[in-house]
Design an enzyme around this catalytic site. Structure first.
Site, short mmCIF file in Angstrom:
data_model
loop_
_atom_site.label_atom_id
_atom_site.label_comp_id
_atom_site.label_asym_id
_atom_site.label_seq_id
_atom_site.Cartn_x
_atom_site.Cartn_y
_atom_site.Cartn_z
N HIS A 99 42.19 -21.81 -41.84
CA HIS A 99 41.65 -22.41 -40.62
C HIS A 99 41.11 -21.30 -39.74
O HIS A 99 41.83 -20.74 -38.91
CB HIS A 99 42.75 -23.21 -39.92
CG HIS A 99 42.31 -23.97 -38.71
ND1 HIS A 99 42.98 -25.09 -38.24
CD2 HIS A 99 41.28 -23.78 -37.85
CE1 HIS A 99 42.37 -25.53 -37.15
NE2 HIS A 99 41.34 -24.74 -36.89
N HIS B 242 37.36 -20.39 -37.69
CA HIS B 242 35.96 -20.69 -37.35
C HIS B 242 35.24 -19.35 -37.27
O HIS B 242 35.59 -18.51 -36.43
CB HIS B 242 35.88 -21.41 -36.01
CG HIS B 242 36.66 -22.69 -35.99
ND1 HIS B 242 36.10 -23.91 -36.24
CD2 HIS B 242 37.98 -22.91 -35.77
CE1 HIS B 242 37.04 -24.85 -36.17
NE2 HIS B 242 38.19 -24.27 -35.88
N HIS C 176 40.02 -31.64 -38.12
CA HIS C 176 40.92 -31.33 -37.00
C HIS C 176 41.47 -32.67 -36.50
O HIS C 176 40.70 -33.61 -36.26
CB HIS C 176 40.16 -30.67 -35.85
CG HIS C 176 39.84 -29.22 -36.07
ND1 HIS C 176 39.20 -28.76 -37.19
CD2 HIS C 176 40.07 -28.13 -35.28
CE1 HIS C 176 39.06 -27.43 -37.09
NE2 HIS C 176 39.57 -27.03 -35.95
N GLU D 157 45.50 -32.08 -32.43
CA GLU D 157 45.57 -30.80 -31.71
C GLU D 157 45.84 -31.16 -30.24
O GLU D 157 46.92 -30.94 -29.73
CB GLU D 157 44.26 -30.01 -31.85
CG GLU D 157 44.23 -28.69 -31.09
CD GLU D 157 42.85 -27.99 -31.16
OE1 GLU D 157 41.86 -28.64 -31.54
OE2 GLU D 157 42.78 -26.79 -30.80
N ASP E 192 42.42 -19.56 -36.33
CA ASP E 192 41.51 -20.46 -35.60
C ASP E 192 40.28 -19.72 -35.05
O ASP E 192 39.24 -19.68 -35.71
CB ASP E 192 42.28 -21.18 -34.48
CG ASP E 192 41.65 -22.52 -34.09
OD1 ASP E 192 40.70 -22.95 -34.77
OD2 ASP E 192 42.12 -23.13 -33.10
N ASP E 193 40.39 -19.14 -33.86
CA ASP E 193 39.29 -18.39 -33.21
C ASP E 193 39.86 -17.08 -32.69
O ASP E 193 40.05 -16.90 -31.48
CB ASP E 193 38.72 -19.22 -32.05
CG ASP E 193 38.23 -20.58 -32.51
OD1 ASP E 193 37.16 -20.65 -33.11
OD2 ASP E 193 38.96 -21.56 -32.30
N1 ADE Z 1 36.09 -25.26 -32.74
C1 ADE Z 1 36.52 -24.00 -32.76
N2 ADE Z 1 37.84 -23.95 -32.54
C2 ADE Z 1 38.27 -25.22 -32.39
C3 ADE Z 1 39.52 -25.83 -32.15
N3 ADE Z 1 40.64 -25.12 -32.00
N4 ADE Z 1 39.57 -27.17 -32.05
C4 ADE Z 1 38.46 -27.89 -32.17
N5 ADE Z 1 37.26 -27.37 -32.40
C5 ADE Z 1 37.17 -26.05 -32.52
ZN ZN Z 2 40.01 -25.02 -35.37
#
Ligand code: ADE
Ligand code: ZN
Length: 337
Positions: free
Chosen positions: A15, A17, A195, A198, A276-277
């Protein structure tokens, strides 16, 4: 808290991005190279701005950051930097999301995006011994037509994309909005992930499973609110790709001690750790493991289980899974017998 064990542990990321791995330094470099205005004066100022109180407050800044990505070389550089971080963190396999609409809506061609990413992934296999898959994610705040258009644009590149996913603003954009596009993607041979749970409720997780036929759930931490759903996740071993630092940064949990991933692991849910990011949330894979281990007492077997779960939940074939399991087992055996 097992720092040495965690640092060397083989890891599998499911996971990530790729646009979320854009570090402030690279953002500045690309802004200059491409003559793009950004509302910051220095990388330090960028990092200062990364204070979020919700998913949407992050997404607004994340989409703005992506504006500096224009040429194939930019997408290559972005991906290669991430892969070098993987090497540092002993990530041996990674499955990466990319959001084509973030770029095509700004006039960047689909092939510019995918070719830059794909070239870096191929180079990583050869030079870093990191294997990978690519997942094309639809932005759920956009409409179905835009997603269908994106699916069409991906057709010539389908051999490079293993699955489709669903990301962006969750609340108000439930799974049913994308039922038809996922059906079509499955018909064309894609695997599916989404997703769910969350910020959104547990019902979004059930709906994603039932309506979108997903192989695994991205985040999914709200499953804790629905006992029937939890029983299903455990009995069918449906994986969750959980992102601890992200969840704290976006206020899904107040702090790491409140995170439920260790509780879910001990209940028998197939949970995995992911970043994630990472450029926005304070760390890559090893940092996510370390931060969790600092807040929750875990033994080595429990920590290693996150890697075994990720291997099982990945989209690699059985022979590859056996190979990665062996690599992990050999590493773990040096610490426990
Ligand atoms: N796009 C990038 N990170 C995300 C996240 N945590 N939740 C939803 N969309 C995303
Ligand atoms: Zn994500």
């Amino acid at each position: 808290m097992h720092k040495v064990f965690i640092s060397g542990l083989p890891k599998v990321e499911l996971h990530l991005h790729i646009e979320g791995s854009l570090e402030p330094e690279l953002m500045f470099k690309l802004a200059k190279r491409n003559n793009v205005d950004i509302p910051f004066n220095s990388p330090e100022e960028v990092a200062q701005a990364y204070k979020f109180d919700s998913l949407q407050s992050f997404l607004d800044i994340y989409y703005q950051g992506a504006n500096v990505l224009i040429h194939e070389q930019d997408f290559f550089d972005l991906t290669w930097e991430y892969l070098l971080r993987c090497k540092q963190d002993n990530v041996i396999h990674t499955e990466i999301f990319f959001d084509p609409q973030t770029h095509t809506d700004r006039g960047i061609a689909f092939d510019t995006v995918i070719n830059g990413i794909d070239k870096a992934l191929k180079q990583a296999k050869q030079q870093l011994n990191i294997s990978s898959h690519l997942i094309m994610s639809f932005l759920r705040h956009l409409d179905e037509d835009s997603a269908f258009n994106t699916l069409e644009q991906a057709k010539p590149y389908q051999d490079k994309i293993i699955a489709v996913g669903l990301d962006s603003s969750e609340l108000g954009n439930p799974p049913e909005k994308f039922e038809r596009i996922f059906q079509q993607a499955i018909k064309q041979g894609y695997l599916t992930v989404a997703h769910a749970g969350e910020e959104g409720p547990a019902s979004y997780i059930s709906d994603a499973l039932n309506l979108l036929s997903i192989s695994r759930i991205d985040h999914g931490v709200r499953c804790i609110d629905d006992k029937t759903l939890l029983d299903k996740l455990i009995s069918q071993q449906i994986p969750l790709t959980v992102c601890p630092l992200s969840n704290v940064k976006l206020c899904v949990f107040n702090d790491m001690t409140q995170h439920n991933i260790v509780e879910l692991l001990r209940m028998g849910v197939c949970v995995t750790i992911n970043s994630d990011d990472p450029a926005y949330f304070g760390g890559y894979m090893t940092s996510n493991f370390l931060s969790l281990a600092q807040a929750h007492e875990m033994n080595l077997k429990e920590i290693a289980q996150f890697t075994y779960n990720a291997i099982q939940a990945s989209f690699i074939n059985d022979a590859e899974k056996a190979r990665l399991n062996k690599t992990t087992y050999e590493y773990v055996s040096r610490f426990i017998d």
